[in-house]
Scaffold this motif. Structure first.
Motif, PDB file in Angstrom:
ATOM      1  N   ASP A 242      -9.838 170.067   7.128  1.00 35.06           N
ATOM      2  CA  ASP A 242      -8.725 170.570   5.957  1.00 35.06           C
ATOM      3  C   ASP A 242      -7.770 170.265   7.306  1.00 35.06           C
ATOM      4  OD1 ASP A 242      -9.450 171.281   3.710  1.00 35.06           O
ATOM      5  OD2 ASP A 242     -11.234 173.453   4.525  1.00 35.06           O
ATOM      6  N   ILE A 243      -6.952 169.800   6.639  1.00 30.82           N
ATOM      7  CA  ILE A 243      -5.766 169.792   7.444  1.00 30.82           C
ATOM      8  C   ILE A 243      -4.093 169.986   6.524  1.00 30.82           C
ATOM      9  CG2 ILE A 243      -4.121 168.093   8.767  1.00 30.82           C
ATOM     10  CD1 ILE A 243      -6.562 167.160   9.992  1.00 30.82           C
ATOM     11  N   ASP A 244      -3.589 170.743   6.570  1.00 24.30           N
ATOM     12  CA  ASP A 244      -2.013 171.273   5.875  1.00 24.30           C
ATOM     13  C   ASP A 244      -2.517 171.071   4.395  1.00 24.30           C
ATOM     14  OD1 ASP A 244      -0.744 171.357   8.755  1.00 24.30           O
ATOM     15  OD2 ASP A 244      -0.373 169.333   8.383  1.00 24.30           O
ATOM     16  N   GLY A 245      -3.928 172.118   4.255  1.00 24.66           N
ATOM     17  CA  GLY A 245      -3.868 171.961   2.973  1.00 24.66           C
ATOM     18  C   GLY A 245      -4.230 170.741   2.323  1.00 24.66           C
ATOM     19  N   ARG A 246      -4.863 169.563   3.573  1.00 29.07           N
ATOM     20  CA  ARG A 246      -5.288 168.199   2.825  1.00 29.07           C
ATOM     21  C   ARG A 246      -6.839 168.021   3.273  1.00 29.07           C
ATOM     22  NH1 ARG A 246      -2.796 162.853   3.277  1.00 29.07           N
ATOM     23  NH2 ARG A 246      -3.575 161.307   2.335  1.00 29.07           N
ATOM     24  N   ARG A 247      -7.607 168.181   2.190  1.00 30.14           N
ATOM     25  CA  ARG A 247      -8.823 167.267   3.118  1.00 30.14           C
ATOM     26  C   ARG A 247      -8.686 166.064   3.050  1.00 30.14           C
ATOM     27  NH1 ARG A 247     -14.591 165.953  -0.037  1.00 30.14           N
ATOM     28  NH2 ARG A 247     -15.921 167.085   0.991  1.00 30.14           N
ATOM     29  N   ILE A 248      -9.143 165.539   4.612  1.00 27.78           N
ATOM     30  CA  ILE A 248      -8.931 164.679   5.077  1.00 27.78           C
ATOM     31  C   ILE A 248     -10.572 163.843   6.092  1.00 27.78           C
ATOM     32  CG2 ILE A 248      -7.982 163.164   6.841  1.00 27.78           C
ATOM     33  CD1 ILE A 248      -5.265 164.791   6.863  1.00 27.78           C
ATOM     34  N   GLN A 249     -11.079 162.503   5.395  1.00 31.07           N
ATOM     35  CA  GLN A 249     -12.559 162.108   6.260  1.00 31.07           C
ATOM     36  C   GLN A 249     -12.168 161.984   7.415  1.00 31.07           C
ATOM     37  OE1 GLN A 249     -14.357 158.511   4.402  1.00 31.07           O
ATOM     38  NE2 GLN A 249     -16.529 159.779   4.795  1.00 31.07           N
ATOM     39  N   SER A 250     -13.020 162.488   8.196  1.00 28.85           N
ATOM     40  CA  SER A 250     -12.026 161.301   9.523  1.00 28.85           C
ATOM     41  C   SER A 250     -13.238 160.461   9.435  1.00 28.85           C
ATOM     42  CB  SER A 250     -12.872 162.632  10.997  1.00 28.85           C
ATOM     43  OG  SER A 250     -13.439 162.225  11.967  1.00 28.85           O
ATOM     44  N   ILE A 251     -12.734 159.520  10.926  1.00 27.45           N
ATOM     45  CA  ILE A 251     -13.920 157.858   9.613  1.00 27.45           C
ATOM     46  C   ILE A 251     -14.306 157.842  11.508  1.00 27.45           C
ATOM     47  CG2 ILE A 251     -12.384 156.550   8.472  1.00 27.45           C
ATOM     48  CD1 ILE A 251     -11.718 156.538  12.505  1.00 27.45           C
ATOM     49  N   SER A 252     -15.646 157.588  11.363  1.00 22.81           N
ATOM     50  CA  SER A 252     -16.409 156.739  12.719  1.00 22.81           C
ATOM     51  C   SER A 252     -15.360 155.776  13.207  1.00 22.81           C
ATOM     52  CB  SER A 252     -17.422 156.813  11.858  1.00 22.81           C
ATOM     53  OG  SER A 252     -18.057 155.253  11.361  1.00 22.81           O
ATOM     54  N   GLY A 253     -16.448 155.748  14.473  1.00 18.96           N
ATOM     55  CA  GLY A 253     -16.024 154.462  15.640  1.00 18.96           C
ATOM     56  C   GLY A 253     -17.226 153.350  15.571  1.00 18.96           C
ATOM     57  N   GLY A 254     -17.975 153.450  14.492  1.00 20.94           N
ATOM     58  CA  GLY A 254     -18.635 152.417  14.559  1.00 20.94           C
ATOM     59  C   GLY A 254     -19.476 152.583  13.265  1.00 20.94           C
ATOM     60  N   GLY A 255     -20.625 151.746  12.913  1.00 23.39           N
ATOM     61  CA  GLY A 255     -21.419 151.706  12.407  1.00 23.39           C
ATOM     62  C   GLY A 255     -23.164 152.229  12.174  1.00 23.39           C
ATOM     63  N   HIS A 256     -23.409 153.066  13.064  1.00 21.94           N
ATOM     64  CA  HIS A 256     -24.571 153.271  13.901  1.00 21.94           C
ATOM     65  C   HIS A 256     -25.636 154.082  13.322  1.00 21.94           C
ATOM     66  CE1 HIS A 256     -26.396 155.276  17.909  1.00 21.94           C
ATOM     67  NE2 HIS A 256     -27.408 155.557  17.046  1.00 21.94           N
ATOM     68  N   TRP A 257     -24.427 154.852  11.960  1.00 26.66           N
ATOM     69  CA  TRP A 257     -25.114 155.837  11.091  1.00 26.66           C
ATOM     70  C   TRP A 257     -23.708 155.869   9.828  1.00 26.66           C
ATOM     71  CZ3 TRP A 257     -23.187 158.744  15.559  1.00 26.66           C
ATOM     72  CH2 TRP A 257     -24.196 159.019  16.299  1.00 26.66           C
ATOM     73  N   GLY A 258     -24.119 154.040   9.828  1.00 24.59           N
ATOM     74  CA  GLY A 258     -23.459 154.057   8.347  1.00 24.59           C
ATOM     75  C   GLY A 258     -21.499 154.133   8.953  1.00 24.59           C
ATOM     76  N   GLY A 259     -21.122 154.207   7.571  1.00 24.22           N
ATOM     77  CA  GLY A 259     -19.206 153.809   8.199  1.00 24.22           C
ATOM     78  C   GLY A 259     -18.771 152.536   8.412  1.00 24.22           C
ATOM     79  N   GLY A 260     -18.242 153.605   9.817  1.00 27.36           N
ATOM     80  CA  GLY A 260     -16.733 152.130   9.645  1.00 27.36           C
ATOM     81  C   GLY A 260     -16.379 151.610   9.591  1.00 27.36           C
ATOM     82  N   LEU A 261     -15.310 150.430  10.283  1.00 29.31           N
ATOM     83  CA  LEU A 261     -14.596 149.282   9.243  1.00 29.31           C
ATOM     84  C   LEU A 261     -15.210 147.671   8.900  1.00 29.31           C
ATOM     85  CD1 LEU A 261     -11.682 149.149   9.833  1.00 29.31           C
ATOM     86  CD2 LEU A 261     -11.938 148.034  11.234  1.00 29.31           C
ATOM     87  N   PHE A 262     -15.058 147.945   7.248  1.00 32.58           N
ATOM     88  CA  PHE A 262     -15.605 147.136   6.831  1.00 32.58           C
ATOM     89  C   PHE A 262     -14.171 146.175   6.859  1.00 32.58           C
ATOM     90  CE2 PHE A 262     -18.328 149.885   4.214  1.00 32.58           C
ATOM     91  CZ  PHE A 262     -19.632 150.410   5.255  1.00 32.58           C
ATOM     92  N   ILE A 263     -14.301 145.275   7.547  1.00 33.48           N
ATOM     93  CA  ILE A 263     -13.365 143.949   7.359  1.00 33.48           C
ATOM     94  C   ILE A 263     -14.016 142.791   7.170  1.00 33.48           C
ATOM     95  CG2 ILE A 263     -13.234 143.677   9.689  1.00 33.48           C
ATOM     96  CD1 ILE A 263     -10.025 144.012   9.761  1.00 33.48           C
ATOM     97  N   SER A 264     -12.708 141.490   7.127  1.00 39.76           N
ATOM     98  CA  SER A 264     -12.808 140.486   7.519  1.00 39.76           C
ATOM     99  C   SER A 264     -12.846 139.895   8.482  1.00 39.76           C
ATOM    100  CB  SER A 264     -12.143 139.496   6.204  1.00 39.76           C
ATOM    101  OG  SER A 264     -10.861 139.421   6.655  1.00 39.76           O
TER     102      SER A 264
END
Length: 368
Positions: A242-264
């Motif tokens: 929670d930042i300034d009353g907003r729920r924000i996802q902290s992104i990951s720096g890789g796909g080691h445990w899923g997530g990260g950047l999906f890009i062409s």
């Protein structure tokens, strides 16, 4: 050869290899080599990712989204124009630790705007969230986190930093000791590739920006360089703050445990061209030259690493490429190659890691 630097708009101009100073048949052989040396990773990444990392059972497990991968693809750019392209370069794929280099750019944007005053400042000065307290973590600076020498200790999103201690990277890495105890060293004195610590950097940048990092990347980098709207940057199901009353996802720096950047690949090539141009796109300086210089300065304890980019310093990571080359690299294998000496940018997706140097040798061998 056309020497004037070109920056692509919506449509990306192509040029015949010979007009760019490349031998067409030799360049085709390099492309064929990349196609013939596909990664051994299965296409079904959702099932295979856990098998590609040795994790203690109690700490393993996927936390973020995953997707099936496509086939080998990529492109070669010289002078800003495409000279070769293969496979489906518009397909959005997981790019694993290439995400780290985009995270580095987000740090650069923060530095250029004064949100990070000095990379040698302790991170706790900007992030009093309890993650950088004495007796060990209070010494950690932005510089340490960006060079992977922080030795940060703790848990983040259910993963301990221990999960990546004794981790090795490279085609012949022996990770039989990964996830076992190693005494921590003072920050700045020991280099270790560690995704938990990179995710701690991502969270710290989120707290500095006070807005989602994908918004930052889109507004200040990817939109200005004409990238598509197809990319996504994910964190984990439990990486919200929670930042300034907003729920924000902290992104990951890789796909080691899923997530990260999906890009062409095409969008990655635009990013590579930006880095090749030392942060400039046309008449706009998107990342300062001062930041680019810091990014490409070798780490004192690992000269082959900068600010979340791989450097080709001696001993060369890829002997066939010039020492001035640098790379964004991700498992799988995903490669953005930037070669300022020859005004080349290359992207190769899903190539076998042991074939990367041969691919680079083939492209450089096509230079006339």
């Amino acid at each position: 050869m056309t020497h004037l630097r070109y920056y692509p708009a919506d449509e990306w101009e192509r040029i015949a290899p010979q007009e760019a100073g490349l031998h067409p048949e030799r360049l085709k052989k390099a492309v064929d080599y990349a196609l013939q040396h596909e990664t051994p990773w299965p296409r079904d990444l959702p099932k295979s990712i856990p098998l590609n990392y040795i994790e203690p059972p109690e700490y393993g497990g996927i936390l973020g989204p995953t997707i099936e991968r496509g086939g080998p693809n990529g492109l070669i750019v010289r002078g800003g124009r495409i000279v070769a392209e293969w496979g489906d370069t518009s397909r959005v794929d997981m790019t694993f630790s290439v995400s780290k280099s985009f995270l580095s750019a987000c740090a650069g944007l923060a530095f250029d705007r004064g949100l990070i005053r000095d990379v040698r400042d302790p991170v706790r000065n900007c992030c009093p969230d309890g993650g950088f307290e004495p007796p060990h973590n209070h010494q950690i600076t932005w510089h340490h986190l960006l060079q992977q020498t922080s030795e940060w200790e703790g848990y983040l999103w259910g993963k301990p930093d221990l999960i990546d201690r004794n981790r090795e990277v490279g085609t012949r890495a022996d990770n039989s000791s990964k996830g076992t105890h190693r005494d921590l060293q003072p920050p700045g004195t020991f280099w270790e590739y560690n995704d938990v610590r990179v995710n701690r950097l991502s969270l710290s940048l989120l707290r500095v920006w006070r807005r989602p990092l994908p918004e930052v990347l889109k507004e200040f980098i990817l939109d200005p360089i004409g990238a598509s709207s197809t990319w996504e940057w994910h964190g984990y199901r439990n990486s919200y703050v929670d930042i300034d009353g907003r729920r924000i996802q902290s992104i990951s720096g890789g796909g080691h445990w899923g997530g990260g950047l999906f890009i062409s690949s095409r969008d990655q090539a635009r990013f590579g061209l930006l880095m090749s141009s030392r942060g400039r796109w046309g008449d706009t300086q998107i990342l300062s030259e001062q930041w680019i210089e810091r990014t490409l300065s070798p780490c004192a304890v690992n000269p082959g690493y900068g600010y979340l980019f791989w450097l080709n310093r001696a001993p060369n990571r890829y002997p066939s490429a010039p020492q001035s080359s640098f790379f964004a690299l991700g498992a799988g294998h995903n490669v953005i190659w930037i070669d300022p000496d020859h005004d080349l940018v290359g992207v190769a997706r899903w190539i076998a890691p042991e074939a990367i140097d041969g691919f680079l040798r083939g492209v450089l061998g096509a230079l006339s």
